[in-house]
Design a protein around this motif. Structure first.
Motif, PDB file in Angstrom:
ATOM      1  N   GLN A  76      83.371 112.399 127.399  1.00 21.93           N
ATOM      2  CA  GLN A  76      83.882 112.850 126.114  1.00 21.93           C
ATOM      3  C   GLN A  76      82.755 113.354 125.237  1.00 21.93           C
ATOM      4  OE1 GLN A  76      83.329 111.442 122.924  1.00 21.93           O
ATOM      5  NE2 GLN A  76      85.258 111.437 121.795  1.00 21.93           N
ATOM      6  N   ASN A  78      82.438 115.675 121.255  1.00 24.24           N
ATOM      7  CA  ASN A  78      83.093 116.419 120.177  1.00 24.24           C
ATOM      8  C   ASN A  78      84.609 116.223 120.185  1.00 24.24           C
ATOM      9  OD1 ASN A  78      80.573 117.388 119.433  1.00 24.24           O
ATOM     10  ND2 ASN A  78      80.795 119.271 120.613  1.00 24.24           N
ATOM     11  N   GLU A  79      85.021 114.977 120.486  1.00 21.99           N
ATOM     12  CA  GLU A  79      86.443 114.590 120.484  1.00 21.99           C
ATOM     13  C   GLU A  79      87.267 115.385 121.495  1.00 21.99           C
ATOM     14  OE1 GLU A  79      87.955 114.368 116.478  1.00 21.99           O
ATOM     15  OE2 GLU A  79      86.840 112.506 116.174  1.00 21.99           O
ATOM     16  N   ARG A  80      86.623 115.766 122.592  1.00 26.80           N
ATOM     17  CA  ARG A  80      87.319 116.403 123.698  1.00 26.80           C
ATOM     18  C   ARG A  80      87.018 115.622 124.971  1.00 26.80           C
ATOM     19  NH1 ARG A  80      91.426 119.099 122.508  1.00 26.80           N
ATOM     20  NH2 ARG A  80      91.325 119.972 124.618  1.00 26.80           N
ATOM     21  N   ASP A  87      87.723 121.067 130.175  1.00 24.57           N
ATOM     22  CA  ASP A  87      88.047 120.571 128.842  1.00 24.57           C
ATOM     23  C   ASP A  87      89.535 120.274 128.842  1.00 24.57           C
ATOM     24  OD1 ASP A  87      88.560 120.113 126.200  1.00 24.57           O
ATOM     25  OD2 ASP A  87      87.512 121.861 125.443  1.00 24.57           O
ATOM     26  N   TYR A  90      92.451 116.115 123.854  1.00 26.93           N
ATOM     27  CA  TYR A  90      91.853 115.527 122.659  1.00 26.93           C
ATOM     28  C   TYR A  90      91.564 114.058 122.941  1.00 26.93           C
ATOM     29  CZ  TYR A  90      91.651 113.317 118.069  1.00 26.93           C
ATOM     30  OH  TYR A  90      91.272 112.561 116.997  1.00 26.93           O
ATOM     31  N   CYS A  91      90.381 113.619 122.518  1.00 31.43           N
ATOM     32  CA  CYS A  91      89.993 112.226 122.730  1.00 31.43           C
ATOM     33  C   CYS A  91      89.077 111.831 121.590  1.00 31.43           C
ATOM     34  CB  CYS A  91      89.292 112.067 124.084  1.00 31.43           C
ATOM     35  SG  CYS A  91      88.784 110.368 124.476  1.00 31.43           S
ATOM     36  N   GLN A  92      89.591 111.055 120.641  1.00 29.64           N
ATOM     37  CA  GLN A  92      88.805 110.713 119.464  1.00 29.64           C
ATOM     38  C   GLN A  92      87.649 109.789 119.823  1.00 29.64           C
ATOM     39  OE1 GLN A  92      92.093 108.730 117.316  1.00 29.64           O
ATOM     40  NE2 GLN A  92      90.781 106.931 117.184  1.00 29.64           N
ATOM     41  N   CYS A 109      90.083 106.163 124.074  1.00 27.95           N
ATOM     42  CA  CYS A 109      89.674 107.149 123.059  1.00 27.95           C
ATOM     43  C   CYS A 109      89.833 106.511 121.688  1.00 27.95           C
ATOM     44  CB  CYS A 109      90.534 108.408 123.157  1.00 27.95           C
ATOM     45  SG  CYS A 109      90.437 109.266 124.751  1.00 27.95           S
TER      46      CYS A 109
END
Length: 243
Positions: A76, A78-80, A87, A90-92, A109
């Motif tokens: 992961q 940049n929250e990806r 890519d 989304y992954c916080q 995440c």
């Protein structure tokens, strides 16, 4: 003889002005030619190398870590979430790792769990609203998903969305992050460069002097003005030398 002395003065001024603006004029000329043919070179939308993108302040990662499951890397930035070099989702932040109980891939995440099938397709995303406790790490105990929470280890059932405490002496296998292979890390860094940071942007900023801020813009403006003056002094010197 009276005409030669002014000519020597013109030549002296012409020479010193030329020396003063030689480097800025060279940058203006080279970048102008490159910009004029940038589409032919195929550079207009080519992203900058990660090192130059960082110089612009882009959040391009330096050290990348991930988790390998069944021969596939999960990382992961940049929250990806990247699955291999893809890519994917989304992954916080922060990235809690990934584990594979049963036939699922579960990725941590932030405070959420992202459930994937073995093909890397998203099944569901569950968080605190679904009963997921706050956790700092995930892993497995006896082949089942376990979370490390402030109150200790808990086993979380993603099917029934319930959690239960487990014996601290259980065989806890955490999802430990390790550095990615260098080739894969380089590919992910390249994809982390924003599309707006391309070679055309760099050449335009060099041409306008924006790479040095407002002072650079003034320098390029002065170089362009001096180039006009050099054209005048050169014409005067040529005209006088013809007499």
């Amino acid at each position: 003889m009276g005409l030669r002395k002014p000519t020597r003065q013109w030549r002296r001024w012409h020479r010193w002005l030329g020396l003063l603006v030689a480097v800025p004029v060279l940058i203006l000329s080279v970048t102008g030619v490159l910009l004029n043919h940038i589409d032919a070179f195929g550079w207009s939308n080519s992203p900058l190398p990660p090192m130059l993108a960082r110089w612009y302040g882009a959040p391009v990662p330096v050290n990348l870590q991930g988790r390998q499951i069944n021969g596939q890397w999960y990382a992961q930035t940049n929250e990806r979430l990247f699955i291999g070099e893809r890519d994917a989702f989304y992954c916080q932040s922060p990235f809690r790792g990934a584990t594979s109980p049963r036939d699922l891939i579960i990725v941590g995440c932030g405070d959420e769990l992202l459930l994937l099938n073995e093909a890397g397709q998203a099944i569901e995303r569950v968080g605190s609203a679904f009963g997921v406790p706050a956790f700092s790490e995930l892993g497995t105990i006896d082949g089942k998903l376990a979370l490390k929470t402030p109150d200790g280890l808990v086993r979380f059932d993603v099917d029934h969305l319930i959690s239960e405490r487990v014996d601290p002496q259980s065989q806890w296998q955490p999802s430990t992050l390790v550095p990615l292979p260098s080739a894969l890390a380089d590919q992910i860094r390249s994809q982390s460069v924003p599309p707006s940071l391309n070679w055309q942007r760099l050449l335009l900023d060099l041409h306008a002097g924006r790479v040095l801020g407002f002072a650079g813009q003034l320098l390029m403006d002065l170089a362009a003005l001096m180039l006009s003056i050099l054209a005048v002094t050169g014409t005067v010197i040529w005209a006088r030398s013809r007499r």
